[in-house]
Write an enzyme that holds these catalytic residues in place. Structure first.
Site, PDB file in Angstrom:
ATOM      1  N   GLU A  68      -6.870   4.465   7.950  1.00  0.00           N
ATOM      2  CA  GLU A  68      -6.697   5.891   7.636  1.00  0.00           C
ATOM      3  C   GLU A  68      -7.966   6.457   7.000  1.00  0.00           C
ATOM      4  O   GLU A  68      -8.314   7.624   7.213  1.00  0.00           O
ATOM      5  CB  GLU A  68      -5.455   6.077   6.737  1.00  0.00           C
ATOM      6  CG  GLU A  68      -4.180   5.902   7.553  1.00  0.00           C
ATOM      7  CD  GLU A  68      -2.957   5.437   6.789  1.00  0.00           C
ATOM      8  OE1 GLU A  68      -2.952   5.496   5.551  1.00  0.00           O
ATOM      9  OE2 GLU A  68      -2.002   4.998   7.452  1.00  0.00           O
TER      10      GLU A  68
ATOM     11  N   GLU B 248      -5.355  -5.355  10.685  1.00  0.00           N
ATOM     12  CA  GLU B 248      -4.383  -4.275  10.855  1.00  0.00           C
ATOM     13  C   GLU B 248      -4.670  -3.512  12.145  1.00  0.00           C
ATOM     14  O   GLU B 248      -5.452  -2.538  12.127  1.00  0.00           O
ATOM     15  CB  GLU B 248      -4.483  -3.298   9.686  1.00  0.00           C
ATOM     16  CG  GLU B 248      -4.110  -3.899   8.356  1.00  0.00           C
ATOM     17  CD  GLU B 248      -3.455  -2.851   7.482  1.00  0.00           C
ATOM     18  OE1 GLU B 248      -2.329  -3.086   7.045  1.00  0.00           O
ATOM     19  OE2 GLU B 248      -4.063  -1.785   7.267  1.00  0.00           O
TER      20      GLU B 248
ATOM     21  N   GLY C 122       4.893   1.107   4.824  1.00  0.00           N
ATOM     22  CA  GLY C 122       6.217   1.710   4.681  1.00  0.00           C
ATOM     23  C   GLY C 122       7.222   0.856   3.917  1.00  0.00           C
ATOM     24  O   GLY C 122       7.897   1.351   2.995  1.00  0.00           O
TER      25      GLY C 122
ATOM     26  N   ASN D 203       0.868  -1.183   0.000  1.00  0.00           N
ATOM     27  CA  ASN D 203       0.000   0.000   0.000  1.00  0.00           C
ATOM     28  C   ASN D 203       0.901   1.228   0.000  1.00  0.00           C
ATOM     29  O   ASN D 203       1.503   1.562   1.011  1.00  0.00           O
ATOM     30  CB  ASN D 203      -0.893  -0.032   1.250  1.00  0.00           C
ATOM     31  CG  ASN D 203      -1.725   1.223   1.404  1.00  0.00           C
ATOM     32  OD1 ASN D 203      -1.852   2.014   0.463  1.00  0.00           O
ATOM     33  ND2 ASN D 203      -2.298   1.424   2.582  1.00  0.00           N
ATOM     34  N   TRP D 204       0.997   1.866  -1.141  1.00  0.00           N
ATOM     35  CA  TRP D 204       1.931   2.990  -1.294  1.00  0.00           C
ATOM     36  C   TRP D 204       1.369   4.299  -0.752  1.00  0.00           C
ATOM     37  O   TRP D 204       2.084   5.300  -0.701  1.00  0.00           O
ATOM     38  CB  TRP D 204       2.325   3.165  -2.768  1.00  0.00           C
ATOM     39  CG  TRP D 204       3.010   1.972  -3.363  1.00  0.00           C
ATOM     40  CD1 TRP D 204       3.390   0.832  -2.714  1.00  0.00           C
ATOM     41  CD2 TRP D 204       3.423   1.801  -4.724  1.00  0.00           C
ATOM     42  NE1 TRP D 204       4.005  -0.037  -3.589  1.00  0.00           N
ATOM     43  CE2 TRP D 204       4.034   0.544  -4.830  1.00  0.00           C
ATOM     44  CE3 TRP D 204       3.319   2.593  -5.868  1.00  0.00           C
ATOM     45  CZ2 TRP D 204       4.548   0.049  -6.026  1.00  0.00           C
ATOM     46  CZ3 TRP D 204       3.826   2.115  -7.075  1.00  0.00           C
ATOM     47  CH2 TRP D 204       4.439   0.847  -7.148  1.00  0.00           C
ATOM     48  N   LYS D 205       0.105   4.305  -0.419  1.00  0.00           N
ATOM     49  CA  LYS D 205      -0.550   5.509   0.126  1.00  0.00           C
ATOM     50  C   LYS D 205      -0.297   6.719  -0.796  1.00  0.00           C
ATOM     51  O   LYS D 205      -0.197   6.559  -2.006  1.00  0.00           O
ATOM     52  CB  LYS D 205      -0.082   5.761   1.561  1.00  0.00           C
ATOM     53  CG  LYS D 205      -0.196   4.503   2.434  1.00  0.00           C
ATOM     54  CD  LYS D 205       0.007   4.766   3.894  1.00  0.00           C
ATOM     55  CE  LYS D 205      -0.026   3.453   4.651  1.00  0.00           C
ATOM     56  NZ  LYS D 205      -0.011   3.610   6.094  1.00  0.00           N
TER      57      LYS D 205
ATOM     58  N   GLY E 225       2.472   1.903  10.898  1.00  0.00           N
ATOM     59  CA  GLY E 225       3.431   2.990  10.779  1.00  0.00           C
ATOM     60  C   GLY E 225       4.160   3.328  12.063  1.00  0.00           C
ATOM     61  O   GLY E 225       4.820   4.371  12.148  1.00  0.00           O
TER      62      GLY E 225
ATOM     63  N   SER F 242       3.458  -2.463  10.428  1.00  0.00           N
ATOM     64  CA  SER F 242       4.907  -2.489  10.663  1.00  0.00           C
ATOM     65  C   SER F 242       5.551  -3.823  10.294  1.00  0.00           C
ATOM     66  O   SER F 242       6.465  -4.293  10.980  1.00  0.00           O
ATOM     67  CB  SER F 242       5.213  -2.115  12.119  1.00  0.00           C
ATOM     68  OG  SER F 242       4.803  -0.786  12.369  1.00  0.00           O
TER      69      SER F 242
ATOM     70  N   HIS G  53      -9.552   0.828   5.143  1.00  0.00           N
ATOM     71  CA  HIS G  53      -8.253   1.075   5.782  1.00  0.00           C
ATOM     72  C   HIS G  53      -8.455   2.027   6.965  1.00  0.00           C
ATOM     73  O   HIS G  53      -9.283   2.939   6.895  1.00  0.00           O
ATOM     74  CB  HIS G  53      -7.262   1.672   4.767  1.00  0.00           C
ATOM     75  CG  HIS G  53      -5.853   1.683   5.293  1.00  0.00           C
ATOM     76  ND1 HIS G  53      -5.414   2.643   6.164  1.00  0.00           N
ATOM     77  CD2 HIS G  53      -4.815   0.835   5.103  1.00  0.00           C
ATOM     78  CE1 HIS G  53      -4.144   2.392   6.476  1.00  0.00           C
ATOM     79  NE2 HIS G  53      -3.763   1.299   5.853  1.00  0.00           N
TER      80      HIS G  53
HETATM   81  C1  PEP Z   1      -0.768   0.086   6.284  1.00  0.00           C
HETATM   82  O1  PEP Z   1      -0.839   1.295   6.142  1.00  0.00           O
HETATM   83  O2  PEP Z   1      -1.675  -0.637   5.886  1.00  0.00           O
HETATM   84  C2  PEP Z   1       0.402  -0.461   6.940  1.00  0.00           C
HETATM   85  C3  PEP Z   1       0.357  -1.707   7.316  1.00  0.00           C
HETATM   86  O3  PEP Z   1       1.481   0.397   7.120  1.00  0.00           O
HETATM   87  P1  PEP Z   1       2.911   0.023   7.748  1.00  0.00           P
HETATM   88  O4  PEP Z   1       3.356  -1.275   7.113  1.00  0.00           O
HETATM   89  O5  PEP Z   1       3.777   1.149   7.407  1.00  0.00           O
HETATM   90  O6  PEP Z   1       2.697  -0.155   9.225  1.00  0.00           O
END
Ligand code: PEP
Length: 249
Positions: free
Chosen positions: A95, A165, A232, A10-12, A171, A210, A93
């Site tokens: 976010e 998640e 990330g 997921n490049w956001k 993050g 993470s 998600h």
């Molecule tokens: C995400 O945003 O779905 C995610 C898992 O981010 P990260 O791997 O950076 O924690």
């Protein structure tokens, strides 16, 4: 049941077109046998990147979509509009839930819209730190899952990807332990199973939060975790390819 491992990036809101192209090339040029990979770039890059990808094991996904097909929805993108360029869509998600106020009902409608467009939803569920501390994590996950599954038939559930998640792990560098992640993945599969037992055996359950090349193998070693949703670490081809390789069975 042997499910094909799945690793989703997921490049956001990251990458220029040049960066997205280089990242995609770094991933498609490193094939990983027996693992499905999904890259979720910003919307505009779906179109040019679709032309770059010929590996059947690498697909594109969108990071979100709207719940309706067309109408007065300024700024939104329907699943039907992106369907020619991708196979998956992330919905729910944390976010989107936190920054855009998306609740379980809207997320459920988005799941339906994604399936109606012939695409596969990657449904994100996860509890906050406060909810976990209060002992409410399982209740939150069940409510998020049940709302989205309510109208799905067996075929749709068998295609579903659910990403567990925990919000506190996204993050932050503080991933869930493999034990905690696996316990929630098992709960998710039981919940899917209660709806349609055979379909639940083919639905894929991912862990996200993470994930790195260092912790991926331990997370993937657990029975009910079929792969990862990676934020990330998906922006670095070497790191992401390491996570893909860790998913090889
Ligand atoms: C995400 O945003 O779905 C995610 C898992 O981010 P990260 O791997 O950076 O924690």
């Amino acid at each position: 049941m042997n499910r094909t491992p799945l690793v989703v990036g997921n490049w956001k809101l990251n990458t220029s077109l040049a960066e997205a192209t280089a990242l995609t090339e770094g991933i498609v040029n490193a094939p990983v046998d027996g693992v499905d990979t999904v890259l979720c770039p910003p919307f505009p890059w779906l179109v040019p990147l679709a032309e770059l990808i010929e590996d059947a094991r690498v697909a594109l996904g969108a990071q979100d979509c709207w719940s309706e097909v067309r109408g007065a929805y300024t700024g939104d993108v329907s699943a039907a509009l992106i369907a020619p360029y991708c196979r998956f869509v992330i919905v729910g998600h944390s976010e989107r839930r936190a920054l855009h106020g998306e609740g379980n009902d809207l997320v459920a409608r988005k799941v339906g819209a994604v399936l109606s467009a012939g695409l596969i939803p990657i449904l994100c569920v996860g509890e906050s730190a406060a909810q976990r501390a209060a002992g409410d994590a399982e209740t939150v996950i069940k409510a998020q899952l049940d709302a989205a599954m309510d109208t799905l038939n067996a075929r749709e559930i068998s295609q579903l990807v659910v990403a567990y998640e925990p919000v506190w792990a996204i993050g932050t560098g503080a991933a869930a332990t493999p034990e905690d992640a696996a316990a929630m993945a098992t709960l998710i599969r039981h919940r899917l199973s209660a709806k349609h037992a055979s379909a639940a055996r083919t639905a894929r359950v991912l862990y996200g939060g993470s994930v790195t090349v260092d912790n991926a193998a331990d997370l993937f070693a657990t029975d009910d975790i079929d792969g990862a949703l990676v934020g990330g670490a998906s922006l670095d081809a070497t790191a992401f390819n390491g996570i893909r390789r860790a998913a090889m069975t």
